[in-house]
Design a protein around this motif. Structure first.
Motif, mmCIF file in Angstrom:
data_model
loop_
_atom_site.group_PDB
_atom_site.id
_atom_site.type_symbol
_atom_site.label_atom_id
_atom_site.label_comp_id
_atom_site.label_asym_id
_atom_site.label_seq_id
_atom_site.Cartn_x
_atom_site.Cartn_y
_atom_site.Cartn_z
ATOM 1 N N PRO A 171 49.103 20.948 85.996
ATOM 2 C CA PRO A 171 49.886 22.037 85.399
ATOM 3 C C PRO A 171 49.575 22.173 83.911
ATOM 4 O O PRO A 171 48.909 21.306 83.318
ATOM 5 N N GLY A 172 50.088 23.242 83.313
ATOM 6 C CA GLY A 172 49.918 23.434 81.867
ATOM 7 C C GLY A 172 48.536 23.883 81.473
ATOM 8 O O GLY A 172 48.031 23.489 80.406
ATOM 9 N N GLN A 173 47.888 24.711 82.307
ATOM 10 C CA GLN A 173 46.563 25.219 81.973
ATOM 11 C C GLN A 173 46.626 26.035 80.678
ATOM 12 O O GLN A 173 47.531 26.841 80.472
ATOM 13 N N VAL A 174 45.667 25.819 79.800
ATOM 14 C CA VAL A 174 45.628 26.466 78.488
ATOM 15 C C VAL A 174 44.796 27.745 78.577
ATOM 16 O O VAL A 174 43.736 27.759 79.215
ATOM 17 N N SER A 175 45.261 28.806 77.945
ATOM 18 C CA SER A 175 44.540 30.074 77.998
ATOM 19 C C SER A 175 43.197 29.957 77.291
ATOM 20 O O SER A 175 43.036 29.149 76.370
ATOM 21 N N GLU A 176 42.243 30.782 77.705
ATOM 22 C CA GLU A 176 40.917 30.763 77.099
ATOM 23 C C GLU A 176 40.984 31.124 75.621
ATOM 24 O O GLU A 176 40.253 30.571 74.790
ATOM 25 N N GLU A 177 41.849 32.049 75.281
ATOM 26 C CA GLU A 177 41.994 32.454 73.877
ATOM 27 C C GLU A 177 42.478 31.286 73.020
ATOM 28 O O GLU A 177 41.962 31.045 71.921
ATOM 29 N N LEU A 178 43.446 30.547 73.533
ATOM 30 C CA LEU A 178 43.973 29.412 72.780
ATOM 31 C C LEU A 178 42.948 28.289 72.687
ATOM 32 O O LEU A 178 42.823 27.624 71.640
ATOM 33 N N LYS A 179 42.211 28.069 73.752
ATOM 34 C CA LYS A 179 41.135 27.068 73.698
ATOM 35 C C LYS A 179 40.152 27.390 72.590
ATOM 36 O O LYS A 179 39.745 26.507 71.814
ATOM 37 N N GLU A 180 39.759 28.648 72.513
ATOM 38 C CA GLU A 180 38.785 29.058 71.510
ATOM 39 C C GLU A 180 39.343 28.879 70.096
ATOM 40 O O GLU A 180 38.630 28.421 69.189
ATOM 41 N N GLN A 181 40.603 29.216 69.894
ATOM 42 C CA GLN A 181 41.217 29.051 68.572
ATOM 43 C C GLN A 181 41.224 27.586 68.159
ATOM 44 O O GLN A 181 40.900 27.245 67.011
ATOM 45 N N ARG A 182 41.607 26.716 69.080
ATOM 46 C CA ARG A 182 41.644 25.287 68.774
ATOM 47 C C ARG A 182 40.240 24.741 68.517
ATOM 48 O O ARG A 182 40.042 23.912 67.604
ATOM 49 N N PHE A 183 39.294 25.191 69.304
ATOM 50 C CA PHE A 183 37.901 24.774 69.124
ATOM 51 C C PHE A 183 37.395 25.159 67.737
ATOM 52 O O PHE A 183 36.810 24.331 67.018
ATOM 53 N N GLN A 184 37.613 26.402 67.333
ATOM 54 C CA GLN A 184 37.137 26.873 66.044
ATOM 55 C C GLN A 184 37.809 26.123 64.896
ATOM 56 O O GLN A 184 37.164 25.796 63.898
ATOM 57 N N ARG A 185 39.098 25.845 65.050
ATOM 58 C CA ARG A 185 39.816 25.100 64.003
ATOM 59 C C ARG A 185 39.212 23.715 63.802
ATOM 60 O O ARG A 185 38.934 23.297 62.663
ATOM 61 N N LEU A 186 38.988 22.993 64.897
ATOM 62 C CA LEU A 186 38.472 21.630 64.797
ATOM 63 C C LEU A 186 37.006 21.609 64.378
ATOM 64 O O LEU A 186 36.580 20.712 63.637
ATOM 65 N N MET A 187 36.237 22.585 64.822
ATOM 66 C CA MET A 187 34.841 22.657 64.411
ATOM 67 C C MET A 187 34.714 22.904 62.911
ATOM 68 O O MET A 187 33.855 22.314 62.240
ATOM 69 N N ALA A 188 35.562 23.776 62.371
ATOM 70 C CA ALA A 188 35.527 24.050 60.934
ATOM 71 C C ALA A 188 35.893 22.795 60.146
ATOM 72 O O ALA A 188 35.272 22.483 59.123
ATOM 73 N N LEU A 189 36.880 22.064 60.646
ATOM 74 C CA LEU A 189 37.288 20.824 59.987
ATOM 75 C C LEU A 189 36.152 19.812 60.006
ATOM 76 O O LEU A 189 35.814 19.218 58.965
ATOM 77 N N GLN A 190 35.548 19.612 61.169
ATOM 78 C CA GLN A 190 34.481 18.617 61.274
ATOM 79 C C GLN A 190 33.246 19.044 60.490
ATOM 80 O O GLN A 190 32.524 18.195 59.956
ATOM 81 N N SER A 191 32.989 20.336 60.382
ATOM 82 C CA SER A 191 31.843 20.803 59.601
ATOM 83 C C SER A 191 31.977 20.368 58.146
ATOM 84 O O SER A 191 31.004 19.911 57.528
ATOM 85 N N ASP A 192 33.164 20.477 57.607
ATOM 86 C CA ASP A 192 33.398 20.028 56.223
ATOM 87 C C ASP A 192 33.216 18.521 56.101
ATOM 88 O O ASP A 192 32.642 18.026 55.118
ATOM 89 N N ILE A 193 33.697 17.784 57.098
ATOM 90 C CA ILE A 193 33.556 16.326 57.072
ATOM 91 C C ILE A 193 32.089 15.933 57.174
ATOM 92 O O ILE A 193 31.602 15.077 56.419
ATOM 93 N N SER A 194 31.364 16.567 58.093
ATOM 94 C CA SER A 194 29.941 16.252 58.274
ATOM 95 C C SER A 194 29.142 16.561 57.020
ATOM 96 O O SER A 194 28.227 15.811 56.651
#
Length: 454
Positions: free
Chosen positions: A357-380
């Motif tokens: 249960p609790g399947q996450v919408s594709e739109e929300l997945k993409e938002q979370r992905f972009q947020r974490l990728m931007a964070l890790q890009s700065d760290i890298s």
């Protein structure tokens, strides 16, 4: 049938299978060619791990079928996609002459020869079941099998186990590849010595879970640290020995101290954490939580001061909440891993996670992905900037794929075809050389520098 064109999809473990099949066909008299239009046999080794890989496999097969220059050309499809979807592929791809699952790597030559006098496109109709029958031995790589390397001659993968026993809820590998099977140390060392004699500079050990090596061989059987000790002793001419992949709960102090004491075993730790939120990890059937992950990162860096840590994380897993993503973001900020891969979760048919249960919408997945990728890009970027002004050992791959004006290589802290690279803008060298490079410029994933003399 005189010529063969190989397309290998998916991970390095799959590539090893491709090279074993190609080796047997070369031993049987076929000549590899780079252009599909020149081939009498079109061989595709597929990945079936995730849906996008399956779609890539289908597109690749259809593309090769369109390039057939003669009705006599044979199309052979192997690997995980066949093992996963089985006989349903026969009706969907009637142009394919032969399907082979993951258990039939060692049978490809006689199976293909049996098609010699059949009209093209009829072999699949006589397809023998690819699934291993009860009581039959599952496939495991063997040093006695001929192998035709497709990687550059200075680097190669050495697969030490097959299958997996972890049963993560999102993963189909145990269903596709079967249970854990470990090669005997003598067999692994025999292959390693042959590869070293051929001049390999980087030997990368691969497995679905490298730290599970030997668990199926009994309580007194070999384990990864012992294998590495013997490997280090038996191939002294190999300067880089790399490890992929390490399961977090099995990274022992013994292993870390061994890496710290043996510089040729690269202090590069690829540990797929997948997440850090305890509820998400529990739903994934990963037997650890955030505390273990944080303690592991600290322990690796304490025992191996030069350590580089790489991990993968999945966003949008069923039941994932914003607070879970916040915890992952805090972990990335605090621990500042050197290399990170981020993936969006996708339901896989037949997996336990697909029914959660609790399947996450594709739109929300993409938002979370972009947020974490931007964070890790700065760290890298910050991690790479800390290397500016340092001299790093780099294995040269050759002329850059970006421009002929630069050479391209990888630092010891960059795994092939996974991480970034080092662009070399000064100095002369050849592919396969190990050189010292003064890093002068940093980007989030790549570095730039010039060769320095001893």
């Amino acid at each position: 049938m005189k010529t063969i064109h190989l397309t290998s999809l998916g991970c390095p473990k799959n590539l090893v299978d491709s090279e074993l099949m190609l080796g047997q066909l070369v031993a049987a008299g076929l000549q590899p060619v780079t252009e599909p239009g020149e081939a009498d046999v079109l061989l595709v080794n597929t990945c079936g791990f995730i849906q996008s890989a399956v779609e890539e496999g289908i597109d690749t097969i259809l593309g090769l079928i369109e390039q057939k220059k003669s009705p006599a050309v044979r199309v052979v499809v192997c690997g995980c996609m066949v093992q996963r979807y089985g006989s349903s592929l026969v009706g969907e791809l009637p142009e394919v002459d032969l399907f082979l699952g993951t258990e039939e790597v060692a049978t490809i030559a006689p199976r293909l020869q049996a098609l010699e006098h059949q009209p093209s496109g009829t072999g699949a109709a006589d397809w023998v079941r690819y699934l291993p029958q009860a009581g039959t031995q599952r496939f495991l790589p063997d040093a006695k099998l001929p192998r035709q390397l497709t990687t550059p001659p200075h680097r190669v993968y050495l697969k030490v186990t097959e299958g997996c026993g972890n049963h993560c809820s999102y993963c189909m590998i145990p269903a596709i590849r079967g249970p854990l099977r470990s090669r005997r140390p003598a067999d692994i060392l025999h292959e390693a010595r042959a590869l070293a004699a051929a001049g390999v500079k980087e030997l990368t050990l691969v497995a679905q879970d490298l730290t599970a090596y030997g668990l199926d061989l009994g309580p007194g059987g070999p384990r990864l640290p012992l294998l590495l000790k013997e490997l280090h002793r038996e191939v002294p001419q190999v300067p880089w020995i790399r490890l992929l992949y390490l399961y977090p709960t099995r990274v022992s102090d013994e292993l870390l101290e061994l890496v710290a004491a043996h510089p040729r075993i690269l202090p590069y730790f690829d540990m797929p954490f997948q997440h850090v939120s305890d509820p998400v990890l529990k739903a994934m059937n990963r037997p650890y939580g955030e505390q273990l992950v944080r303690e592991l990162v600290a322990r690796v860096r304490r025992l191996v001061p030069r350590a580089v840590i790489r991990s993968t994380f999945m966003v949008g897993f069923p039941g994932e909440r914003e607070e879970d993503v916040d915890r992952l973001a805090s972990f990335l900020n605090d621990c500042r891993l050197e290399q990170v891969g981020m993936f969006i979760y996708c339901n896989e048919e037949g997996s336990a996670a697909a029914t959660l249960p609790g399947q996450v919408s594709e739109e929300l997945k993409e938002q979370r992905f972009q947020r974490l990728m931007a964070l890790q890009s700065d760290i890298s970027l910050a991690v790479n900037q800390a290397r500016v002004g340092q001299v790093e050992e780099v294995l040269v791959e050759g002329v850059s794929g970006e421009t002929e004006l630069l050479l391209e290589g990888r630092g010891w802290f960059q795994a092939p075809e996974i991480d970034g690279c080092v662009y070399i803008n000064e100095g002369n060298c050849r592919a396969g050389d190990l050189v010292r490079v003064l890093i002068s410029e940093a980007h989030p994933y790549d570095l730039v520098g010039g060769i320095v003399s001893e």
